[in-house]
Structures are given as structure tokens and as C-alpha cells.
Design an enzyme around this catalytic site. Structure first.
Site, short mmCIF file in Angstrom:
data_model
loop_
_atom_site.label_atom_id
_atom_site.label_comp_id
_atom_site.label_asym_id
_atom_site.label_seq_id
_atom_site.Cartn_x
_atom_site.Cartn_y
_atom_site.Cartn_z
N TYR A 1 -4.35 -11.95 -36.23
CA TYR A 1 -4.21 -10.32 -36.52
C TYR A 1 -4.81 -9.97 -37.81
O TYR A 1 -4.57 -10.70 -38.79
CB TYR A 1 -2.77 -10.00 -36.34
CG TYR A 1 -1.98 -9.69 -35.07
CD1 TYR A 1 -2.81 -8.83 -34.22
CD2 TYR A 1 -0.95 -10.59 -34.73
CE1 TYR A 1 -2.04 -8.71 -32.73
CE2 TYR A 1 -0.56 -10.48 -33.38
CZ TYR A 1 -1.06 -9.87 -32.67
OH TYR A 1 -0.55 -9.63 -31.26
N LYS B 1 29.23 -20.54 -44.54
CA LYS B 1 28.77 -19.19 -44.22
C LYS B 1 27.58 -19.07 -43.59
O LYS B 1 26.78 -20.21 -43.77
CB LYS B 1 28.84 -18.45 -45.50
CG LYS B 1 27.76 -18.97 -46.72
CD LYS B 1 28.16 -17.97 -47.97
CE LYS B 1 27.18 -18.49 -48.94
NZ LYS B 1 27.19 -17.94 -50.23
#
Length: 359
Positions: A254, A34
């Protein structure tokens, strides 16, 4: 110059499957694929798991992609189906389905089919997510036996919420309860996920369903794949794209969340949350360049990460390889530095990352 790349070692994949089978030699293997095979590439991974007895996916579109890729082994839908029209798709593609509630069982019984479908009846023994209550087992089982739309064999399964912690006795209790509950049912049993396979030998029944471990990653608390004799299948790499010198006291990235305490050099590497790298990786999260570990500084941005390489003296240069996780740096370690789990890191690889499959 190719930048963000996921190198997928197919020989390590085969090795891990062999290791899994050695741990549970009397069980058949349902390999869990999956979420794009946990980020490793759904179809290619399936095509190279030659010794698996069946595959498991979460949803029907994943199963259809496997059939479109030429995969012929049995495929089990772990979430089952959710529309009446899906039942004929299951039959047409020879999919097997989990039955976990009254709605699914009713749709199967009402379907107009030319042949029966293989079913897995899921019993909730403590996960409290999907599955029928233990008290419902007899009624659901009898209905599956009665309907012509289900094959005679009814596989019985459950799921463990705490098997990653060998000190938690809930798993042992689940194993005892499930085996007692199914004692008088002469049907194949499936209990063990990866953590069950590694930590709970009593859960090795007719079938096992390894997921994370076949990709070389440990599902157990405070462990890495190597602890279980597994080999990392994915190696996430990129390149150094710039070298910068900064002075003591200067801020990086940042928000200026990191300030250098000394004159140093930074390697700017082409990787960020736009590639699936965790944005919340802490200062000091390691990367590997030329066999040595260096720590991330400043904020992870969309496309770039800054790494403190100290007094470089020309040893690290633009174009050098950077391992973000892989053989030299377990993904479990990176996940811990980002306060998450390796499942999330592997599944979050984005489409702009190139894949290279290595035999």
C-alpha cells in the site's frame, strides 16, 4: 494449515518465576496478570504459576475470570474498586484491594460487610498517577486500622516511573523517601515492579510484583530478557503463503512506500495488524525463516506482510514457518523497530491468533 499462532512455553514461564525468586529470595511474589497476562492468556498462565504467592490484576472482571477458572490464590486489584456495590463482590470472592484515594476509603468504611477485606495502601512517591500524598499516610492508615471492614494488616506500597533506567536517580530517591516515610509502621512493604527487581536491589522488600519479566521480556532500557537470564515465553509465528518474484524498480505494498533496488523474491506471510503486529514496523524489521533473518519491506497490512528473501533458489517455500518474535527474535527488538515498547506488542495480540500452550 494453521496461520498466526502464539506458542506459549509454560516451562519458560516457570523458569522465569524461579529466576525472579532467586533475585529476591526474601520477598513474597505477587505475579502481575493484568491485560490477559500481558497477552499470554490470563487463566492458563495463573494455573501454571504454582510458586507465586499472590496474583495482581488491574480490574475486577479480570479477578472474577481467575476465580471462575478455579484460581484460589490471593488476588489483588491494582486499581481498587470504583462502586459501592463492588465492595461486597470483593468480600464474596476473597479479593484484596488497593486503596489510593479518599473516595475508595470512604466506600470501604461505609460498606455493610460480614467480614473484613485485606487492603493495600498506595502512596504516590513520584508517579503522580494513583496513590495518596505522603502527607496523607498517617490519616489514611489510622482510618484503615479503625474500620472493621479492613483486616488488621495494612500493606504499604508505591510505584516507580523510571526504574527501567538505572542511570536515573529518581528511583533511588523514591526508595529512600518511602522507607523513611514508613519507618515507624510495622507493616509489609511492596515497592519493586519488574524493573525494580532487576535494577534496584534496595527495593526488594516484603513483597515484589513482577510483571513483564516473568514472560521473559526485559523492562530495562536497551536490554532483552536474555540479558537477565530470562527465557521468552511467547513465540509468535505464522506461515509463508506465497512466493513472488519482482524486478528492480517495482513498488511493493500500500502506498508504494518501498521500491526494490534489484531483482528479488518476496515471501508473503500471513500476519498483519489484524493479528496485532505493529503497523508501523519499519522497512528491514526482521523476521526469522528457517533460522535466518530477513527484513520486512513495504507497508504492514491487515492480514499480510512482505519479506525480501533475495535470491531464494527454492530454499524458502510456501508453508514454511515464520517467527515474528520469540526465542530467535526478541520482542524487544521488534518493538524498537516499530518505535514502541514490548508491553504494547504483547498486549495487542488479537482474538484471531491461535494459542498453543507447550509444557
Amino acid at each position: 494449515m494453521r496461520l498466526a499462532t502464539a506458542e506459549i512455553d509454560l516451562s519458560a514461564l516457570s523458569y522465569n518465576l524461579k529466576r525472579t525468586k532467586a533475585l529476591a529470595p526474601n520477598s513474597k511474589v505477587m505475579a502481575v496478570l493484568k491485560a490477559n497476562a500481558y497477552g499470554h492468556g490470563l487463566v492458563t498462565i495463573a494455573q501454571h504459576l504454582h510458586d507465586a504467592d499472590a496474583f495482581a490484576v488491574a480490574r475486577i472482571d479480570e479477578a472474577l475470570a481467575l476465580r471462575a477458572g478455579g484460581v484460589t490464590k490471593p488476588i489483588v486489584l491494582l486499581e481498587g474498586f470504583f462502586n459501592q456495590s463492588d465492595v461486597s463482590i470483593l468480600l464474596a470472592n476473597n479479593f484484596q484491594t488497593i486503596i489510593h484515594d479518599e473516595n475508595q476509603l470512604g466506600m470501604l468504611e461505609q460498606a455493610q460487610l460480614d467480614a473484613p477485606i485485606a487492603t493495600w495502601l498506595k502512596v504516590d512517591t513520584g508517579m503522580h498517577r494513583l496513590g495518596i500524598a505522603p502527607a496523607q499516610l498517617s490519616a489514611f492508615y489510622q482510618r484503615l486500622k479503625k474500620t472493621e471492614n479492613a483486616k488488621p494488616a495494612v500493606y504499604l506500597m508505591t510505584h516507580f516511573p523510571c526504574a527501567d533506567d538505572v542511570k536515573n536517580d529518581r528511583t533511588a530517591q523514591q526508595i529512600r523517601e518511602f522507607k523513611q516515610l514508613t519507618l515507624n509502621y510495622n507493616e509489609p512493604l511492596c515497592l519493586a515492579n519488574s524493573a525494580g527487581i532487576l535494577g534496584w536491589r534496595d527495593s526488594h522488600c516484603d513483597w515484589i510484583r513482577p510483571g513483564l519479566m516473568i514472560y521473559g521480556v526485559s523492562p530495562m532500557l536497551h536490554c532483552i530478557g536474555k540479558d537477565h537470564g530470562l527465557k521468552a515465553v511467547m513465540r509468535l509465528t505464522t506461515k509463508v503463503i506465497a512466493i513472488r518474484s519482482i524486478l528492480s524498480g517495482e513498488y511493493v505494498g500500500y502506498g508504494g512506500r518501498w521500491q526494490s533496488e534489484k531483482n528479488t523474491q518476496l515471501a508473503i506471510v500471513a500476519m498483519g495488524y489484524g493479528d496485532g503486529y505493529p503497523r508501523h514496523a519499519k522497512h528491514g524489521t526482521p523476521v526469522v525463516i528457517k533460522g535466518e533473518r530477513y527484513g520486512i519491506v513495504g507497508s504492514v497490512s491487515m492480514d499480510m506482510i512482505t519479506v525480501d528473501i533475495g535470491d531464494n533458489d527454492g530454499m524458502i517455500q510456501v508453508g514454511d514457518d515464520v517467527e515474528m518474535w520469540g526465542r530467535a527474535l526478541p520482542v524487544e527488538e521488534v518493538a524498537a523497530c516499530a518505535d514502541t515498547i514490548p508491553y504494547e506488542l504483547l498486549c495487542n495480540i488479537t482474538p484471531r491468533v491461535s494459542y498453543e500452550y507447550i509444557e
